[in-house]
Write a protein that holds these residues in place. Sequence first.
Motif, PDB file in Angstrom:
ATOM      1  N   ALA A   4       0.827  -1.205   0.000  1.00 40.58           N
ATOM      2  CA  ALA A   4       0.000   0.000   0.000  1.00 40.58           C
ATOM      3  C   ALA A   4       0.865   1.260   0.000  1.00 40.58           C
ATOM      4  O   ALA A   4       0.588   2.227  -0.726  1.00 40.58           O
ATOM      5  CB  ALA A   4      -0.933  -0.001   1.214  1.00 40.58           C
ATOM      6  N   ALA A   5       1.913   1.253   0.818  1.00 37.10           N
ATOM      7  CA  ALA A   5       2.794   2.421   0.886  1.00 37.10           C
ATOM      8  C   ALA A   5       3.480   2.668  -0.455  1.00 37.10           C
ATOM      9  O   ALA A   5       3.579   3.816  -0.916  1.00 37.10           O
ATOM     10  CB  ALA A   5       3.829   2.223   1.991  1.00 37.10           C
ATOM     11  N   MET A   6       3.933   1.608  -1.109  1.00 38.25           N
ATOM     12  CA  MET A   6       4.550   1.766  -2.432  1.00 38.25           C
ATOM     13  C   MET A   6       3.527   2.256  -3.448  1.00 38.25           C
ATOM     14  O   MET A   6       3.830   3.079  -4.318  1.00 38.25           O
ATOM     15  CB  MET A   6       5.171   0.441  -2.884  1.00 38.25           C
ATOM     16  N   ASN A   7       2.302   1.746  -3.345  1.00 40.54           N
ATOM     17  CA  ASN A   7       1.219   2.153  -4.241  1.00 40.54           C
ATOM     18  C   ASN A   7       0.969   3.659  -4.136  1.00 40.54           C
ATOM     19  O   ASN A   7       0.777   4.351  -5.138  1.00 40.54           O
ATOM     20  CB  ASN A   7      -0.052   1.380  -3.885  1.00 40.54           C
ATOM     21  N   MET A   8       0.987   4.176  -2.911  1.00 43.44           N
ATOM     22  CA  MET A   8       0.794   5.616  -2.712  1.00 43.44           C
ATOM     23  C   MET A   8       1.992   6.401  -3.243  1.00 43.44           C
ATOM     24  O   MET A   8       1.836   7.435  -3.906  1.00 43.44           O
ATOM     25  CB  MET A   8       0.614   5.934  -1.226  1.00 43.44           C
ATOM     26  N   ALA A   9       3.193   5.914  -2.948  1.00 44.61           N
ATOM     27  CA  ALA A   9       4.401   6.628  -3.344  1.00 44.61           C
ATOM     28  C   ALA A   9       4.508   6.748  -4.857  1.00 44.61           C
ATOM     29  O   ALA A   9       4.917   7.796  -5.375  1.00 44.61           O
ATOM     30  CB  ALA A   9       5.628   5.917  -2.781  1.00 44.61           C
ATOM     31  N   ILE A  10       4.138   5.705  -5.577  1.00 46.72           N
ATOM     32  CA  ILE A  10       4.196   5.738  -7.041  1.00 46.72           C
ATOM     33  C   ILE A  10       3.305   6.839  -7.596  1.00 46.72           C
ATOM     34  O   ILE A  10       3.624   7.487  -8.587  1.00 46.72           O
ATOM     35  CB  ILE A  10       3.808   4.362  -7.625  1.00 46.72           C
ATOM     36  N   ARG A  11       2.183   7.083  -6.935  1.00 40.55           N
ATOM     37  CA  ARG A  11       1.239   8.081  -7.431  1.00 40.55           C
ATOM     38  C   ARG A  11       1.455   9.467  -6.824  1.00 40.55           C
ATOM     39  O   ARG A  11       0.719  10.397  -7.121  1.00 40.55           O
ATOM     40  CB  ARG A  11      -0.196   7.619  -7.149  1.00 40.55           C
ATOM     41  N   GLY A  12       2.437   9.569  -5.964  1.00 43.33           N
ATOM     42  CA  GLY A  12       2.690  10.859  -5.341  1.00 43.33           C
ATOM     43  C   GLY A  12       1.622  11.255  -4.341  1.00 43.33           C
ATOM     44  O   GLY A  12       1.409  12.434  -4.079  1.00 43.33           O
ATOM     45  N   ILE A  13       0.915  10.270  -3.788  1.00 45.61           N
ATOM     46  CA  ILE A  13      -0.127  10.548  -2.799  1.00 45.61           C
ATOM     47  C   ILE A  13       0.503  10.581  -1.405  1.00 45.61           C
ATOM     48  O   ILE A  13       1.122   9.607  -0.965  1.00 45.61           O
ATOM     49  CB  ILE A  13      -1.234   9.463  -2.844  1.00 45.61           C
ATOM     50  N   ASP A  14       0.366  11.700  -0.721  1.00 38.82           N
ATOM     51  CA  ASP A  14       0.857  11.784   0.645  1.00 38.82           C
ATOM     52  C   ASP A  14      -0.056  10.945   1.542  1.00 38.82           C
ATOM     53  O   ASP A  14      -1.278  11.016   1.425  1.00 38.82           O
ATOM     54  CB  ASP A  14       0.864  13.245   1.103  1.00 38.82           C
ATOM     55  N   PHE A  15       0.516  10.164   2.419  1.00 43.87           N
ATOM     56  CA  PHE A  15      -0.300   9.216   3.181  1.00 43.87           C
ATOM     57  C   PHE A  15       0.197   9.080   4.605  1.00 43.87           C
ATOM     58  O   PHE A  15       1.352   9.372   4.915  1.00 43.87           O
ATOM     59  CB  PHE A  15      -0.279   7.839   2.505  1.00 43.87           C
ATOM     60  N   ASN A  16      -0.690   8.615   5.467  1.00 45.00           N
ATOM     61  CA  ASN A  16      -0.364   8.290   6.849  1.00 45.00           C
ATOM     62  C   ASN A  16      -0.979   6.934   7.158  1.00 45.00           C
ATOM     63  O   ASN A  16      -2.187   6.821   7.375  1.00 45.00           O
ATOM     64  CB  ASN A  16      -0.915   9.363   7.797  1.00 45.00           C
ATOM     65  N   PHE A  17      -0.159   5.902   7.157  1.00 42.55           N
ATOM     66  CA  PHE A  17      -0.616   4.543   7.446  1.00 42.55           C
ATOM     67  C   PHE A  17      -0.230   4.102   8.854  1.00 42.55           C
ATOM     68  O   PHE A  17      -0.186   2.912   9.154  1.00 42.55           O
ATOM     69  CB  PHE A  17      -0.051   3.554   6.418  1.00 42.55           C
TER      70      PHE A  17
END
Length: 553
Positions: free
Chosen positions: A284-297
């Motif tokens: 999930a973290a890689m999925n967000m990083a690829i799209r440039g989505i800032d996230f807090n998991f």
Amino acid sequence: MSNPSSQQFLRDLDKKLWNAADRLRASLDAAVYKHAVLGLIFLKYVSDSFIVRQKEIEIQLCDSKSEYFLDPAESKTPEAYEIALRAELEERDYYLEKNVFWVPALARWKTLQDSAKLPAGSVIEVKNGKTSQYKITSTGKLIDDALDAIEKENSKLKGVLNKTYSQLQLDPANLSSLIDLIATIPFEHADLHAKDILGHVYEYFLGQFALAEGKQGGQYFTPKAIVTLIVEMLEPYQGRVYDPACGSGGFFVQSERFIEEHGGKLGQLSVYGQESNPTTWRLAAMNMAIRGIDFNFGKEPANSFTNDQHPDLRADFVMANPPFNVSEWWDAKLEGDPRWKYGIPPTGNANFAWIQHMLHHLAPNGSMALLLANGSMSSNSSGEGDIRRALIEADLVECMVALPSNLFTNTTIPACIWFLTKNKKARENFRDRSSQILFIDGRKLGFMVDRVLRDFTDEDVEKIAGTFHNWKHGAEYQDMAGFCKSTELKLIRQHDFALTPGRYVGAEEVEDDGIAFAEKMPRLVAELNIQFTESMKLEQAIKANLRRLGYGG
């Protein structure tokens, strides 16, 4: 990405890449192999993004009109200027200001691809402003070290990357071929950027691995049809979005895509998620990083019930596909938990624990949706009926959608979507829906992609989502027999608080063919007699064949 030529390009790319990658898998299990493939796709993305930014910086450094201009006159020789230019291109701030991951020289794709073909014991020079040497022991160790170098340089990725390539039972030649295959993923095509292409490939591979893994794959991947439907119904334009069982992050990806397609700006959503499975958490973290989505998991993979990573969060949108009917979920520390506002969930089934956990994290004007097994709509066992009644009486349930079968790769359990909100009062563009629930029966929608899997068409999604929106806004909504019904709370009480759409929407109206009954009946009887005659002939033929085989009387 709605351009037809771009869509065709992506479809062709998907097929080519998957077929080639699957041939290289040999005997490696899909559950293990997916980390090898997806980790390399991620590495390719961060490296591509870094190189793109590096070229932008180089253009600015050589442009006398740019604030970043590096004047050759300040260097004594052309060689000295070239050294200064290369050193300047390695300044981290240039990358961080554009939210581009800093990629150490060892982890840059060209270094990786060229070095993967060298025999063990080879020593390579790694140049990144400084020159250092690296001794290759194996291709797997090289990839692990590259990923480790990226993690050390980017705190956001700490503990996220799956550094286990040296442990893979994958032939070194196959691993090198896999690197060459991932290298063919292009930077851009027509109106597609590298992020669009690599993000699409990542999502496609997640889906294909989920299919290959069967039941286990469903733990991290929710079919796109369902994700799209929920996002289209909730319309998360901006605010905080939360998924307490986020899997590989499909709801977040679709939410950002929804904003993009409806003219909004990326970054208008704040993404919060939680996932208990460590490997899925990394996906999930890689999925967000690829799209440039800032996230807090959260700080770590953790159980949402016993180790809530976002205890103070109150989200505008909450959406999830939690595992159905989980029996081993209860912990003694959950006794008296403030989340159980509408009743203590049964220790043998987590369905109503998920609902209440999500409600606890929902903002006062927020909306939420979650997938559950159909039993949640009518079961009265172990206090489930009491909790459902309390939710209905509190006027929290907004809409129930019954789904068709075969939408999931991992289960045949019939499923439904619960939509809840804490505020049905009239506000903004919404009418007052107090003491009303919309029931939608979507069991007849969709088409079979193959003999086991069903999907929705765009028209199916629009039919369901449009009905919901019209009902909420009070515009052009009408009950439709067999499909949708706006129902008052008093009627639901009469049905013992069951929320099964089929109880309320009624039967679909049969179109009158205009033929009088007196004329139609003799024809139907004649057709039935012909079918009886054919049936008798078939029976006699089967008996004769059985006698020839020695099994008849």
